[in-house]
Design an enzyme around this catalytic site. Structure first.
Site, PDB file in Angstrom:
ATOM      1  N   TRP A 175       0.831  -1.217   0.000  1.00  0.00           N
ATOM      2  CA  TRP A 175       0.000   0.000   0.000  1.00  0.00           C
ATOM      3  C   TRP A 175       0.859   1.258   0.000  1.00  0.00           C
ATOM      4  CZ3 TRP A 175      -4.384  -0.666  -2.000  1.00  0.00           C
ATOM      5  CH2 TRP A 175      -5.107  -1.843  -1.787  1.00  0.00           C
TER       6      TRP A 175
ATOM      7  N   ASP B 285      -1.647   6.566   6.529  1.00  0.00           N
ATOM      8  CA  ASP B 285      -2.708   5.694   6.003  1.00  0.00           C
ATOM      9  C   ASP B 285      -3.013   4.669   7.092  1.00  0.00           C
ATOM     10  OD1 ASP B 285      -4.283   3.787   4.802  1.00  0.00           O
ATOM     11  OD2 ASP B 285      -2.933   3.418   3.109  1.00  0.00           O
TER      12      ASP B 285
ATOM     13  N   LYS C 127     -12.520  -1.721   6.333  1.00  0.00           N
ATOM     14  CA  LYS C 127     -11.787  -2.660   7.164  1.00  0.00           C
ATOM     15  C   LYS C 127     -12.293  -2.588   8.603  1.00  0.00           C
ATOM     16  CE  LYS C 127      -9.080  -2.824   3.442  1.00  0.00           C
ATOM     17  NZ  LYS C 127      -7.897  -2.110   3.037  1.00  0.00           N
TER      18      LYS C 127
HETATM   19  C1  PLP Z   1      -7.382  -1.513   1.778  1.00  0.00           C
HETATM   20  C2  PLP Z   1      -6.271  -0.533   1.915  1.00  0.00           C
HETATM   21  C3  PLP Z   1      -6.100   0.530   1.008  1.00  0.00           C
HETATM   22  C4  PLP Z   1      -6.989   0.695  -0.187  1.00  0.00           C
HETATM   23  O1  PLP Z   1      -8.235   1.099   0.220  1.00  0.00           O
HETATM   24  P1  PLP Z   1      -9.393   1.484  -0.816  1.00  0.00           P
HETATM   25  O2  PLP Z   1     -10.396   2.084   0.111  1.00  0.00           O
HETATM   26  O3  PLP Z   1      -9.824   0.225  -1.466  1.00  0.00           O
HETATM   27  O4  PLP Z   1      -8.830   2.450  -1.774  1.00  0.00           O
HETATM   28  C5  PLP Z   1      -5.072   1.419   1.222  1.00  0.00           C
HETATM   29  N1  PLP Z   1      -4.246   1.298   2.282  1.00  0.00           N
HETATM   30  C6  PLP Z   1      -4.377   0.291   3.161  1.00  0.00           C
HETATM   31  C7  PLP Z   1      -3.426   0.213   4.309  1.00  0.00           C
HETATM   32  C8  PLP Z   1      -5.381  -0.652   3.009  1.00  0.00           C
HETATM   33  O5  PLP Z   1      -5.527  -1.645   3.898  1.00  0.00           O
END
Ligand code: PLP
Length: 364
Positions: A102, A175, A199
């Site tokens: 990511w 993030d 999540k």
């Molecule tokens: C799932 C995830 C993403 C991507 O998320 P989207 O909402 O599908 O764009 C980005 N960073 C992390 C750490 C993730 O777990």
């Protein structure tokens, strides 16, 4: 009706109590005679739902009053562009800690936008099994922000500390898609926190951005309106139609965390117990393994492999038949992965550990 144990990495399990409440309110929201899905986002009813969700989130994370909470769309992936577009209006270089897939995508997006990007520290040399320590972080001379991924969802690699940005006024950007709300957090250490909802927050479609107010004036001139945090803040996240139902459901999850779980310290203790039980089962057997150094093992996403990968398909088929869903690793890495987000109960981990022991005895 049976609800099975769902270890999906995302969209992920939601608390059963939350879904039951949503079902009860689905057709007729609190006597109003319509569903939340059918309400104007400008109605008093929906504005009350939206404000309650924000207030509960603020209470859970103890978000200081000089931070704005934005309810946006586009997922965390859209914020990969949103971060440089909102923070580098006065120039400066985008600095990143690279610890997995990511983070790499975030770096790539900064490069798309022709921002000078700089990898300030990386886990590449150790094979992505440990996060860089603070003393390895080397910011560029013109640093505009430092970005990192608190928990790499695919690799199962989680920071055990909050990096410091020594330079004055340089925001730390995180993030937190797969670890937000897994325990208490000192929000004041960050300039910006963002997370896709699917999540650990609620259904897909909603993206949270928590941003310190003084950073709202740094956007590049070419930042699209729909990505501009200041625009969103000034419109209370209703510049256009927000994802109203996902916002409502996330609000129910915040209420559940407060009232049923008892807050983030209680959630933290439960998450510790779940992760410890699963890692103990992996480490206690020659049949399973996980490569991450102990202090950086993710509590939310636990990847593991079988000593004999010819058994992978059998493991997945048998676990599914036993009511343990979505244990396949990410398509890019294979193996297994159990995601243990807040809504995954301790009973699910107990069932998984029992299944793994039994599977190893039968196939080992
Ligand atoms: C799932 C995830 C993403 C991507 O998320 P989207 O909402 O599908 O764009 C980005 N960073 C992390 C750490 C993730 O777990």
């Amino acid at each position: 009706m049976t609800r099975k144990f769902n270890f999906c990495a995302g969209p992920a399990a939601l608390p059963t109590a939350v879904l039951e409440r949503a079902r009860a309110e689905m057709l007729d929201y609190q006597g109003r005679g319509l569903s939340v899905m059918e309400m104007s986002h400008r109605s008093d009813e929906f504005v009350a739902i939206a404000e309650k969700a924000e207030a509960d989130l603020r209470e859970l994370l103890e978000i200081p009053s000089n931070y704005r909470v934005l309810f946006m769309q586009g997922g965390a992936s859209t914020q990969f562009a949103g971060v440089p577009l909102n923070l580098l209006g006065a120039g400066g270089s985008a600095n990143y800690l690279y610890t997995g897939i990511w983070g790499k995508k975030a770096i790539k997006e900064a490069e798309h936008l022709a921002v000078g990007s700089h990898v300030a520290a990386s886990s590449e040399s150790n094979g992505l099994i440990a996060v860089p320590r603070q003393n390895a972080i080397q910011l560029s001379g013109d640093v505009g922000y430092l970005h990192y991924t608190a928990n790499e969802t695919i690799g199962g690699l989680e920071f055990d500390y909050i990096p410091e940005v020594a330079a004055d006024g340089v925001p730390l950007v995180c993030d937190m898609s797969s670890s937000i709300l897994s325990g208490p957090l000192d929000v004041s250490r960050f300039g910006v926190i963002y997370a896709g909802a699917q999540k650990n927050i609620g259904p897909a479609g909603l993206t949270l951005v928590i941003v310190r107010e003084d950073l709202l004036d740094r956007a590049r001139k070419d930042c699209p309106t729909m990505l501009n945090w200041k625009t969103a803040a000034e419109a209370n996240s209703m510049f256009n139609t927000p994802p109203t139902y996902a916002w409502y459901l996330s609000g129910l999850v915040f209420e559940w965390l407060k009232d049923e779980v008892g807050g983030l310290a209680a959630m933290n203790a439960i998450n510790d117990r779940k992760a410890q039980a699963l890692y103990a089962a992996i480490d206690g057997s020659d049949f399973y393994s996980n490569p991450i150094v102990t202090e950086n093992r993710s509590r939310m996403n636990v990847p593991f492999v079988l000593a004999d990968d010819r058994l992978d398909k059998t493991f997945l088929a048998e676990s599914e038949a036993a009511g343990l869903l979505n244990l396949a690793g990410h398509r890019s890495v294979g193996g297994m992965r159990a995601s243990l987000y807040n809504a995954v109960p301790e009973a699910a981990v107990t069932a998984l550990v029992d299944f793994m022991g039994d599977f190893a005895r039968r196939h080992g």
